[in-house]
Design a protein around this motif. Structure first.
Motif, PDB file in Angstrom:
ATOM      1  N   ILE A 135      15.117  -1.311 -11.333  1.00 56.75           N
ATOM      2  CA  ILE A 135      14.018  -0.342 -11.360  1.00 56.75           C
ATOM      3  C   ILE A 135      12.706  -0.976 -10.889  1.00 56.75           C
ATOM      4  CG2 ILE A 135      13.248  -0.648 -13.747  1.00 56.75           C
ATOM      5  CD1 ILE A 135      13.223   2.491 -13.837  1.00 56.75           C
ATOM      6  N   THR A 136      12.577  -2.283 -11.058  1.00 53.90           N
ATOM      7  CA  THR A 136      11.331  -2.959 -10.671  1.00 53.90           C
ATOM      8  C   THR A 136      11.179  -3.035  -9.162  1.00 53.90           C
ATOM      9  OG1 THR A 136      11.435  -4.225 -12.718  1.00 53.90           O
ATOM     10  CG2 THR A 136       9.949  -5.044 -11.050  1.00 53.90           C
ATOM     11  N   TYR A 137      12.284  -2.982  -8.425  1.00 53.15           N
ATOM     12  CA  TYR A 137      12.175  -2.964  -6.962  1.00 53.15           C
ATOM     13  C   TYR A 137      11.349  -1.767  -6.483  1.00 53.15           C
ATOM     14  CZ  TYR A 137      15.631  -6.643  -6.199  1.00 53.15           C
ATOM     15  OH  TYR A 137      16.280  -7.840  -6.163  1.00 53.15           O
ATOM     16  N   LEU A 138      11.345  -0.686  -7.237  1.00 53.41           N
ATOM     17  CA  LEU A 138      10.583   0.503  -6.851  1.00 53.41           C
ATOM     18  C   LEU A 138       9.074   0.254  -6.883  1.00 53.41           C
ATOM     19  CD1 LEU A 138      12.580   3.222  -8.823  1.00 53.41           C
ATOM     20  CD2 LEU A 138      12.768   2.645  -6.398  1.00 53.41           C
ATOM     21  N   LEU A 157       5.134   4.310  -9.719  1.00 52.39           N
ATOM     22  CA  LEU A 157       4.894   4.988 -10.990  1.00 52.39           C
ATOM     23  C   LEU A 157       6.143   5.061 -11.862  1.00 52.39           C
ATOM     24  CD1 LEU A 157       2.637   7.886  -9.674  1.00 52.39           C
ATOM     25  CD2 LEU A 157       1.920   5.798 -10.841  1.00 52.39           C
ATOM     26  N   VAL A 158       7.318   4.994 -11.247  1.00 47.69           N
ATOM     27  CA  VAL A 158       8.568   5.081 -12.016  1.00 47.69           C
ATOM     28  C   VAL A 158       8.678   3.913 -13.006  1.00 47.69           C
ATOM     29  CG1 VAL A 158      11.087   5.102 -11.882  1.00 47.69           C
ATOM     30  CG2 VAL A 158       9.737   6.443 -10.254  1.00 47.69           C
ATOM     31  N   LEU A 187       0.989  -0.472  -7.694  1.00 43.03           N
ATOM     32  CA  LEU A 187       0.018   0.620  -7.742  1.00 43.03           C
ATOM     33  C   LEU A 187      -1.242   0.262  -6.958  1.00 43.03           C
ATOM     34  CD1 LEU A 187      -0.740   3.405  -8.872  1.00 43.03           C
ATOM     35  CD2 LEU A 187      -1.595   2.241 -10.910  1.00 43.03           C
ATOM     36  N   VAL A 188      -1.695  -0.969  -7.109  1.00 39.68           N
ATOM     37  CA  VAL A 188      -2.865  -1.427  -6.349  1.00 39.68           C
ATOM     38  C   VAL A 188      -2.561  -1.392  -4.851  1.00 39.68           C
ATOM     39  CG1 VAL A 188      -4.361  -3.405  -5.884  1.00 39.68           C
ATOM     40  CG2 VAL A 188      -3.792  -2.805  -8.243  1.00 39.68           C
ATOM     41  N   LEU A 189      -1.357  -1.806  -4.471  1.00 39.47           N
ATOM     42  CA  LEU A 189      -0.993  -1.774  -3.049  1.00 39.47           C
ATOM     43  C   LEU A 189      -0.889  -0.343  -2.526  1.00 39.47           C
ATOM     44  CD1 LEU A 189       1.652  -4.634  -2.917  1.00 39.47           C
ATOM     45  CD2 LEU A 189      -0.658  -4.664  -1.984  1.00 39.47           C
ATOM     46  N   ALA A 190      -0.390   0.588  -3.343  1.00 40.64           N
ATOM     47  CA  ALA A 190      -0.301   1.991  -2.926  1.00 40.64           C
ATOM     48  C   ALA A 190      -1.694   2.575  -2.695  1.00 40.64           C
ATOM     49  CB  ALA A 190       0.459   2.804  -3.967  1.00 40.64           C
ATOM     50  N   VAL A 220      10.462 -10.154  -7.013  1.00 36.11           N
ATOM     51  CA  VAL A 220      11.322  -9.426  -7.948  1.00 36.11           C
ATOM     52  C   VAL A 220      12.752  -9.948  -7.840  1.00 36.11           C
ATOM     53  CG1 VAL A 220      12.347  -7.174  -8.478  1.00 36.11           C
ATOM     54  CG2 VAL A 220       9.905  -7.353  -8.018  1.00 36.11           C
ATOM     55  N   SER A 221      13.228 -10.142  -6.621  1.00 38.34           N
ATOM     56  CA  SER A 221      14.606 -10.611  -6.454  1.00 38.34           C
ATOM     57  C   SER A 221      14.798 -12.010  -7.021  1.00 38.34           C
ATOM     58  CB  SER A 221      15.024 -10.575  -4.986  1.00 38.34           C
ATOM     59  OG  SER A 221      14.331 -11.562  -4.250  1.00 38.34           O
TER      60      SER A 221
END
Length: 120
Positions: free
Chosen positions: A32-35, A43-44, A63-66, A100-101
């Motif tokens: 889920i963290t890949y999202l 946001l997920v 979120l900051v990158l979005a 993350v990976s």
């Protein structure tokens, strides 16, 4: 001399086990963290994995990158500025996915500082 080699081998084995435990610690949260680094999908994990420090850390940076991507879109009339913002967001997103990976909580310059200010 053989005792020294045995002790050194045990130390190396313990270090490897410690590193494997750190990587496995976040294994269940990775999917889920890949999202976090896929635009608005950040946001997920932000709302679903509130108890996971790993997911929250990456979701806030995502979120900051979005938001940076949206700001870059507004700066496109000034071609170079918007272009460079988008390139930076893509580079940081790729680096975030790699972190993350690897199961790391890698704080990015500027992005990480802004992400720390987000409280949920």
């Amino acid at each position: 001399m053989e005792e020294k080699k045995v002790v050194e081998a045990e130390v190396v084995r313990e270090e490897k086990n410690g590193q494997e435990k750190k990587k496995d610690q976040y294994q269940e949260d990775k999917a889920i963290t890949y999202l976090s680094y896929l635009g608005p999908l950040c946001l997920v994990p932000l709302f679903v994995k509130k108890e996971s420090a790993f997911s929250q850390f990456h979701a806030k940076q995502g979120l900051v990158l979005a938001v940076g991507w949206l700001l870059g879109s507004w700066f496109y009339p000034f071609f170079l500025l918007g272009f460079f913002v988008h390139v930076a967001v893509v580079v940081f997103s790729i680096l975030g996915l790699l972190a993350v990976s690897d199961g790391q909580m890698r704080k990015f310059p500027i992005v990480g500082d802004l992400a720390e200010k987000i409280k949920f």
